[in-house]
Design an enzyme around this catalytic site. Structure first.
Site, PDB file in Angstrom:
ATOM      1  N   ASP A 108       0.686  -1.222   0.185  1.00  0.00           N
ATOM      2  CA  ASP A 108       0.214  -0.263  -0.008  1.00  0.00           C
ATOM      3  C   ASP A 108       0.788   1.091   0.233  1.00  0.00           C
ATOM      4  OD1 ASP A 108      -2.530  -0.957  -0.042  1.00  0.00           O
ATOM      5  OD2 ASP A 108      -2.457  -1.106   2.428  1.00  0.00           O
TER       6      ASP A 108
ATOM      7  N   THR B 164      -9.052   2.306   6.957  1.00  0.00           N
ATOM      8  CA  THR B 164      -8.150   1.425   7.456  1.00  0.00           C
ATOM      9  C   THR B 164      -7.051   1.324   7.980  1.00  0.00           C
ATOM     10  OG1 THR B 164      -7.104   0.479   5.082  1.00  0.00           O
ATOM     11  CG2 THR B 164      -9.487  -0.523   6.059  1.00  0.00           C
ATOM     12  N   ALA B 165      -5.756   2.562   7.836  1.00  0.00           N
ATOM     13  CA  ALA B 165      -4.636   2.771   7.683  1.00  0.00           C
ATOM     14  C   ALA B 165      -4.566   3.783   9.030  1.00  0.00           C
ATOM     15  CB  ALA B 165      -4.142   3.590   6.829  1.00  0.00           C
ATOM     16  N   TYR B 166      -4.170   4.114   9.519  1.00  0.00           N
ATOM     17  CA  TYR B 166      -3.615   5.272  10.507  1.00  0.00           C
ATOM     18  C   TYR B 166      -5.305   5.667  11.023  1.00  0.00           C
ATOM     19  CZ  TYR B 166      -0.336   8.786  12.866  1.00  0.00           C
ATOM     20  OH  TYR B 166       0.554   9.092  14.294  1.00  0.00           O
TER      21      TYR B 166
ATOM     22  N   ALA C 159      -4.532  11.888  21.172  1.00  0.00           N
ATOM     23  CA  ALA C 159      -4.640  11.750  22.539  1.00  0.00           C
ATOM     24  C   ALA C 159      -5.066  12.931  22.763  1.00  0.00           C
ATOM     25  CB  ALA C 159      -2.904  11.777  23.076  1.00  0.00           C
TER      26      ALA C 159
ATOM     27  N   GLU D 275      -4.531  10.282   3.924  1.00  0.00           N
ATOM     28  CA  GLU D 275      -5.184  10.839   4.828  1.00  0.00           C
ATOM     29  C   GLU D 275      -4.349  11.685   4.988  1.00  0.00           C
ATOM     30  OE1 GLU D 275      -2.034   8.998   5.454  1.00  0.00           O
ATOM     31  OE2 GLU D 275      -3.557   7.937   6.455  1.00  0.00           O
TER      32      GLU D 275
ATOM     33  N   LYS E 124      -7.380   4.363  11.417  1.00  0.00           N
ATOM     34  CA  LYS E 124      -8.049   2.698  12.354  1.00  0.00           C
ATOM     35  C   LYS E 124      -7.521   2.840  14.040  1.00  0.00           C
ATOM     36  CE  LYS E 124      -9.683  -2.265  11.047  1.00  0.00           C
ATOM     37  NZ  LYS E 124      -8.976  -2.600  12.555  1.00  0.00           N
ATOM     38  N   SER E 125      -5.844   3.136  13.411  1.00  0.00           N
ATOM     39  CA  SER E 125      -5.158   2.992  14.191  1.00  0.00           C
ATOM     40  C   SER E 125      -6.345   3.562  16.092  1.00  0.00           C
ATOM     41  CB  SER E 125      -3.446   3.502  14.465  1.00  0.00           C
ATOM     42  OG  SER E 125      -3.134   1.985  13.634  1.00  0.00           O
TER      43      SER E 125
HETATM   44  P1  NAP Z   1       4.047   2.445   6.820  1.00  0.00           P
HETATM   45  O1  NAP Z   1       4.241   3.158   8.157  1.00  0.00           O
HETATM   46  O2  NAP Z   1       5.794   1.670   6.442  1.00  0.00           O
HETATM   47  O3  NAP Z   1       3.091   1.904   6.663  1.00  0.00           O
HETATM   48  C1  NAP Z   1       2.168   1.701   7.779  1.00  0.00           C
HETATM   49  C2  NAP Z   1       1.566   0.350   7.612  1.00  0.00           C
HETATM   50  O4  NAP Z   1      -0.056   0.351   7.204  1.00  0.00           O
HETATM   51  C3  NAP Z   1       1.673  -0.621   6.405  1.00  0.00           C
HETATM   52  O5  NAP Z   1       1.766  -1.950   6.851  1.00  0.00           O
HETATM   53  C4  NAP Z   1       0.702   0.006   5.064  1.00  0.00           C
HETATM   54  O6  NAP Z   1       0.619  -1.552   4.218  1.00  0.00           O
HETATM   55  C5  NAP Z   1      -0.354  -0.050   5.612  1.00  0.00           C
HETATM   56  N1  NAP Z   1      -1.041   0.860   5.335  1.00  0.00           N
HETATM   57  C6  NAP Z   1      -0.663   1.881   4.076  1.00  0.00           C
HETATM   58  N2  NAP Z   1      -2.457   2.133   3.859  1.00  0.00           N
HETATM   59  C7  NAP Z   1      -3.203   1.389   4.147  1.00  0.00           C
HETATM   60  C8  NAP Z   1      -4.297   1.761   3.923  1.00  0.00           C
HETATM   61  N3  NAP Z   1      -4.679   2.325   3.372  1.00  0.00           N
HETATM   62  N4  NAP Z   1      -5.056   0.293   4.735  1.00  0.00           N
HETATM   63  C9  NAP Z   1      -4.429  -0.322   5.229  1.00  0.00           C
HETATM   64  N5  NAP Z   1      -3.395  -0.483   5.859  1.00  0.00           N
HETATM   65  C10 NAP Z   1      -2.120   0.559   5.065  1.00  0.00           C
HETATM   66  O7  NAP Z   1       4.138   3.494   6.116  1.00  0.00           O
HETATM   67  P2  NAP Z   1       3.670   3.032   5.137  1.00  0.00           P
HETATM   68  O8  NAP Z   1       3.721   1.369   4.331  1.00  0.00           O
HETATM   69  O9  NAP Z   1       4.208   4.415   3.636  1.00  0.00           O
HETATM   70  O10 NAP Z   1       2.017   3.360   4.516  1.00  0.00           O
HETATM   71  C11 NAP Z   1       1.905   5.009   4.608  1.00  0.00           C
HETATM   72  C12 NAP Z   1       0.561   5.091   5.766  1.00  0.00           C
HETATM   73  O11 NAP Z   1       0.816   4.965   7.300  1.00  0.00           O
HETATM   74  C13 NAP Z   1       0.083   6.396   6.114  1.00  0.00           C
HETATM   75  O12 NAP Z   1      -0.046   6.910   5.133  1.00  0.00           O
HETATM   76  C14 NAP Z   1      -0.862   6.245   7.527  1.00  0.00           C
HETATM   77  O13 NAP Z   1      -2.056   5.449   7.442  1.00  0.00           O
HETATM   78  C15 NAP Z   1      -0.179   4.844   8.303  1.00  0.00           C
HETATM   79  N6  NAP Z   1       0.421   5.276   9.413  1.00  0.00           N
HETATM   80  C16 NAP Z   1       0.121   4.526  10.467  1.00  0.00           C
HETATM   81  C17 NAP Z   1       0.228   4.934  11.807  1.00  0.00           C
HETATM   82  C18 NAP Z   1      -0.127   4.279  12.564  1.00  0.00           C
HETATM   83  O14 NAP Z   1      -1.225   3.128  12.600  1.00  0.00           O
HETATM   84  N7  NAP Z   1      -0.163   4.654  14.475  1.00  0.00           N
HETATM   85  C19 NAP Z   1       1.983   5.902  11.794  1.00  0.00           C
HETATM   86  C20 NAP Z   1       1.768   6.417  10.944  1.00  0.00           C
HETATM   87  C21 NAP Z   1       1.437   6.511   9.764  1.00  0.00           C
HETATM   88  P3  NAP Z   1       2.061  -1.891   3.239  1.00  0.00           P
HETATM   89  O15 NAP Z   1       3.327  -3.134   4.019  1.00  0.00           O
HETATM   90  O16 NAP Z   1       1.356  -3.004   2.390  1.00  0.00           O
HETATM   91  O17 NAP Z   1       2.529  -0.689   2.502  1.00  0.00           O
END
Ligand code: NAP
Ligand code: MN
Length: 266
Positions: free
Chosen positions: A51, A163-165, A187, A124, A167-168
């Site tokens: 993703d 489903t990404a950030y 927070a 996002e 959701k957390s």
């Molecule tokens: P990353 O930090 O390496 O990966 C975050 C995880 O989120 C990876 O497993 C990625 O999948 C997955 N992901 C990305 N978009 C998704 C979606 N729409 N639905 C479900 N899972 C998703 O960064 P990255 O791979 O470049 O992805 C960027 C995204 O990470 C940001 O847009 C944000 O949504 C998310 N993020 C989440 C948190 C948190 O949950 N605390 C913190 C920072 C960022 P892949 O392994 O397939 O790439």
């Protein structure tokens, strides 16, 4: 020649992936695709990776409206944006040769910081304190002062970003057929002096969200659009709305959004 068939591969320069792409190219050419070296000449852009790679493919090629994006997964996971797997070429052939192939349209958020130009987010927009101190913003919905936020920050996500950030942060998973944006808190402080809604909220695609950063010294937040940091430093206000743009992806049979959610989380 079918104008749909100019294909560009977006990928890392990893030797294993590069080799697999050579095989893919051969198959694609057999089915009438021309492989192009410049994404501007393409009308199908395939990202090879998860993703995160898909997000980069869309961003680096400018959120194009006149082409189809396809996510091709590698390895064990198949992300929410990936409908194909590099080792399952038959799925790709099916999609390329089936007449009634469906196209999905994913909503995109448009963000404007201090009236200095707009940018787009497929997952996002994130705004959070750049330092340890709490960060304060006034939150407006269609011009109405809704709340004063004090805490770490806010995430404003698209349906597919749900489903990404988001959701957390205990946001709901949203069907991408609903054009909307979801606001989740990071927070927030809640006590007798500071009050926020405390739960995620979902805004119709018609609404406009505005954040005014309180100029109290902590007004250099870090901001992110999907997986890329925004290089803007000082911020006064941010305007967020759903864009007219949609990201078009190929939809395979038996691979609805909810099938992907189930496959990923359940
Ligand atoms: P990353 O930090 O390496 O990966 C975050 C995880 O989120 C990876 O497993 C990625 O999948 C997955 N992901 C990305 N978009 C998704 C979606 N729409 N639905 C479900 N899972 C998703 O960064 P990255 O791979 O470049 O992805 C960027 C995204 O990470 C940001 O847009 C944000 O949504 C998310 N993020 C989440 C948190 C948190 O949950 N605390 C913190 C920072 C960022 P892949 O392994 O397939 O790439
Ligand atoms: Mn990733």
């Amino acid at each position: 020649m079918d104008s749909r068939k100019k294909l560009y591969f977006f990928h890392e320069n990893d030797p294993i992936i590069t080799e697999k792409i050579l095989d893919l190219q051969e198959v694609a050419e057999r089915y009438g695709f021309t492989i192009v070296k410049d994404f501007r000449d393409a009308n199908v852009i395939a990202s090879i990776g998860g993703d995160g790679m898909f997000l980069q493919a869309v961003r680096k090629t400018g959120f194009r409206q006149d082409c189809l994006y396809a996510g091709i997964a590698v390895g064990n996971t198949r992300g929410l944006y990936c409908d194909f797997h590099i080792d399952k070429v038959s799925d790709m052939i099916d999609a390329a040769t089936t007449e009634q192939m469906e196209v999905r349209r994913y909503p995109v958020i448009k963000v404007n910081v201090d009236n200095e130009g707009s940018f787009y987010c497929l997952n996002e927009f994130t705004i959070r304190s750049g330092i340890i101190k709490t960060f304060v913003m006034e939150v407006f919905i269609d011009g109405l002062h809704f709340q004063t936020f004090r805490g770490d920050g806010l995430v404003i996500s698209t349906p597919t970003g749900s489903t990404a950030y988001s959701k957390s942060l205990k946001g709901a998973v949203i069907d991408p057929l609903l054009p909307c944006m979801q606001v989740t808190e990071m927070a927030s402080l809640n006590n007798n002096s500071y009050r926020t809604l405390g739960s995620p909220f979902i805004l119709s695609g018609e609404r406009k969200l505005q954040l005014k950063v309180v100029q109290d010294g902590n007004d250099y937040p870090s901001m992110g659009m999907d997986n890329e940091a925004l290089s803007v430093q000082h911020v006064q206000k941010v305007d967020i709305e759903l864009s007219e743009r949609r990201i078009k992806t190929v939809k395979l049979k038996n691979n609805s959004y909810w099938e992907k959610v189930k496959r990923t989380f359940l």
